[in-house]
Design a protein around this motif. Structure first.
Motif, mmCIF file in Angstrom:
data_model
loop_
_atom_site.group_PDB
_atom_site.id
_atom_site.type_symbol
_atom_site.label_atom_id
_atom_site.label_comp_id
_atom_site.label_asym_id
_atom_site.label_seq_id
_atom_site.Cartn_x
_atom_site.Cartn_y
_atom_site.Cartn_z
ATOM 1 N N GLU A 188 -2.990 -2.192 4.088
ATOM 2 C CA GLU A 188 -3.770 -1.159 4.783
ATOM 3 C C GLU A 188 -3.106 -0.779 6.105
ATOM 4 O O GLU A 188 -3.060 0.395 6.477
ATOM 5 C CB GLU A 188 -5.201 -1.651 5.006
ATOM 6 N N LEU A 189 -2.605 -1.782 6.811
ATOM 7 C CA LEU A 189 -1.901 -1.499 8.063
ATOM 8 C C LEU A 189 -0.629 -0.700 7.820
ATOM 9 O O LEU A 189 -0.307 0.224 8.583
ATOM 10 C CB LEU A 189 -1.571 -2.811 8.789
ATOM 11 N N ASP A 190 0.100 -1.038 6.748
ATOM 12 C CA ASP A 190 1.323 -0.297 6.437
ATOM 13 C C ASP A 190 1.025 1.162 6.134
ATOM 14 O O ASP A 190 1.735 2.065 6.576
ATOM 15 C CB ASP A 190 2.037 -0.938 5.235
ATOM 16 N N ALA A 192 -1.619 2.807 7.172
ATOM 17 C CA ALA A 192 -2.048 3.435 8.425
ATOM 18 C C ALA A 192 -0.841 3.819 9.278
ATOM 19 O O ALA A 192 -0.822 4.884 9.910
ATOM 20 C CB ALA A 192 -2.967 2.486 9.198
ATOM 21 N N ASP A 193 0.192 2.957 9.299
ATOM 22 C CA ASP A 193 1.423 3.287 10.014
ATOM 23 C C ASP A 193 2.095 4.514 9.414
ATOM 24 O O ASP A 193 2.620 5.371 10.130
ATOM 25 C CB ASP A 193 2.394 2.097 9.986
ATOM 26 N N THR A 194 2.079 4.596 8.080
ATOM 27 C CA THR A 194 2.668 5.761 7.415
ATOM 28 C C THR A 194 1.932 7.032 7.806
ATOM 29 O O THR A 194 2.542 8.079 8.051
ATOM 30 C CB THR A 194 2.613 5.578 5.887
ATOM 31 N N LEU A 195 0.602 6.964 7.880
ATOM 32 C CA LEU A 195 -0.192 8.124 8.290
ATOM 33 C C LEU A 195 0.130 8.526 9.722
ATOM 34 O O LEU A 195 0.270 9.719 10.027
ATOM 35 C CB LEU A 195 -1.682 7.802 8.150
ATOM 36 N N LEU A 247 -10.937 2.323 1.117
ATOM 37 C CA LEU A 247 -10.175 2.658 2.321
ATOM 38 C C LEU A 247 -8.740 3.032 1.978
ATOM 39 O O LEU A 247 -8.166 3.945 2.576
ATOM 40 C CB LEU A 247 -10.202 1.474 3.295
ATOM 41 N N MET A 248 -8.138 2.347 1.016
ATOM 42 C CA MET A 248 -6.766 2.656 0.636
ATOM 43 C C MET A 248 -6.646 4.068 0.085
ATOM 44 O O MET A 248 -5.721 4.806 0.404
ATOM 45 C CB MET A 248 -6.275 1.638 -0.399
ATOM 46 N N ALA A 249 -7.615 4.459 -0.759
ATOM 47 C CA ALA A 249 -7.580 5.802 -1.341
ATOM 48 C C ALA A 249 -7.736 6.869 -0.265
ATOM 49 O O ALA A 249 -7.066 7.908 -0.291
ATOM 50 C CB ALA A 249 -8.685 5.945 -2.386
ATOM 51 N N LEU A 278 2.418 0.424 -2.313
ATOM 52 C CA LEU A 278 1.047 -0.034 -2.172
ATOM 53 C C LEU A 278 0.262 0.231 -3.443
ATOM 54 O O LEU A 278 -0.562 -0.571 -3.866
ATOM 55 C CB LEU A 278 0.384 0.665 -0.983
ATOM 56 N N SER A 279 0.507 1.370 -4.076
ATOM 57 C CA SER A 279 -0.170 1.674 -5.328
ATOM 58 C C SER A 279 0.201 0.665 -6.404
ATOM 59 O O SER A 279 -0.626 0.228 -7.196
ATOM 60 C CB SER A 279 0.192 3.092 -5.779
ATOM 61 N N LYS A 280 1.513 0.285 -6.437
ATOM 62 C CA LYS A 280 1.944 -0.715 -7.397
ATOM 63 C C LYS A 280 1.248 -2.046 -7.144
ATOM 64 O O LYS A 280 0.831 -2.734 -8.068
ATOM 65 C CB LYS A 280 3.458 -0.903 -7.307
ATOM 66 N N GLN A 281 1.147 -2.401 -5.860
ATOM 67 C CA GLN A 281 0.492 -3.657 -5.528
ATOM 68 C C GLN A 281 -0.960 -3.658 -5.982
ATOM 69 O O GLN A 281 -1.463 -4.627 -6.515
ATOM 70 C CB GLN A 281 0.572 -3.900 -4.025
#
Length: 372
Positions: A188-190, A192-195, A247-249, A278-281
């Protein structure tokens, strides 16, 4: 710009005459209170509660209420005679790195202008000293009926003054943050960083007060006799914000929306590697969760096999073990034979193809001779 305070900056034994001017101006929308029946203005009047009559401005003074409810009148002369070194002076107490001052302490912003020719050189001296040190000055001053802390820093080519709140005026944060424990995953943090990276830097020139513009358009429409009730009903019927379920979606959708707003979206835009990972995970975790039931059944089979093996006689167990050991060797031998046979077949099929190719090549010169 009109000055609102005059005094001096005390920089050790150096005194810099200054004028304080406001650095900001409010453009917020303001409304008058009106009588809805006839549109008349509603005004506040200052009335003496003892005489029950309106009092003119020149008869209004200052009063300080004590703990027992007694009101003591104070005149401007009384306040001007207070033994405060900061009454007309910005007394610099020290210099600190700007990051040591939390923005929550800042109150109002002002520009400091030199007052007279004598202020030119010392003003420039303090400005350049602040620039070179990379620090800000913290001092005290009495202005607008109170003594405040003040922060002096260089803004463009002038010295700016920010009045500050006293430490006891900053409320505690106790009870403000969520009390329950919240676990934030690295994924989730990763995302958020991408956003944050996708949104990019802020273009200050594009920022404006949309509420003020909307109010001005509404006023213009009403003056022109346009019915605005329908727009108001649509705005009132707009659905509120729902509860965030995944939250991920939501983060992934936010990243895609940010890319589209920056002209990087659409079908041709390749999604970010982080989002794919992240989707793969997430997919791996879901598939792993569905395999738990088969694992249990396999465990049951194994336990059943162990019980069956325990019931067998030692001789039977030895035979079973020898058969089990022989099976892998037999399988390997059969596999090797199949591989050898397949290789022979492949070699056999290739030879005729080579002969036919040679015959075809030999016939071609004969045909060429006949045609010649």
């Amino acid at each position: 710009m009109r000055s609102i305070w005059k005094g001096s900056i005390s920089f050790g034994l150096v005194s810099i005459p200054i004028k304080v001017v406001s650095a900001t101006e409010s453009h917020s929308v303001s409304f008058h209170q009106v009588h809805t029946a006839d549109g008349g203005r509603i005004r506040y009047r200052k009335v003496c509660e003892l005489e029950e009559r309106e009092v003119p401005r020149e008869e209004i003074g200052k009063g300080f209420e004590t703990g027992d409810g007694t009101t003591v009148q104070l005149t401007d002369t009384d306040l001007a005679a207070l033994p405060l070194p900061t009454a007309k002076t910005v007394e610099i107490l020290g210099f600190v790195p700007s990051e040591d001052v939390d923005p929550i302490q800042l109150d109002r912003s002002y520009y400091l202008a030199g007052d007279g020719r004598s202020a030119t050189k010392p003003y420039a001296l303090l400005r350049e000293a602040l620039k070179r040190s990379g620090k800000v000055a913290v001092g005290k001053l009495a202005m607008r009926g109170r003594e405040s802390l003040g922060l002096l820093r260089v803004y463009e080519n002038v010295i700016a003054l920010h009045t500050m709140l006293w430490p006891e005026e900053i409320r505690s944060v106790s009870g403000v943050a969520p009390e329950e424990d919240v676990t934030i995953r690295d994924a989730e943090l990763d995302l958020a960083d991408t956003l944050m990276e996708t949104l990019g830097e802020l273009d200050w020139s594009e920022l404006h007060d949309e509420y003020r513009e909307a109010v001005e358009q509404l006023v213009t429409a009403k003056m022109e006799g346009v019915d605005t009730s329908a727009a108001g009903k649509e705005a009132a019927a707009a659905p509120g914000k729902g509860q965030v379920v995944d939250l991920m979606a939501v983060l992934e959708s936010s990243v895609q929306a940010a890319r589209q707003s920056r002209g990087e979206g659409g079908e041709a835009a390749a999604p970010d590697a982080t989002v794919h990972e992240l989707s793969k995970q997430r997919g791996t975790k879901k598939s792993a969760g569905t395999k738990k039931a088969p694992a249990k059944s396999a465990a049951k089979k194994t336990s059943g096999a162990k019980k069956t093996a325990a019931k067998k006689t030692p001789a039977t167990a030895k035979k079973a073990a020898s058969k089990t050991a022989a099976r892998p060797a037999a399988k390997k031998t059969a596999a090797a034979k199949k591989t050898t046979a397949a290789a022979k077949k492949a070699a056999g099929t290739k030879k005729p193809a080579a002969k036919s190719t040679a015959k075809t090549a030999a016939k071609k010169p004969a045909r060429a001779r006949k045609s010649a």
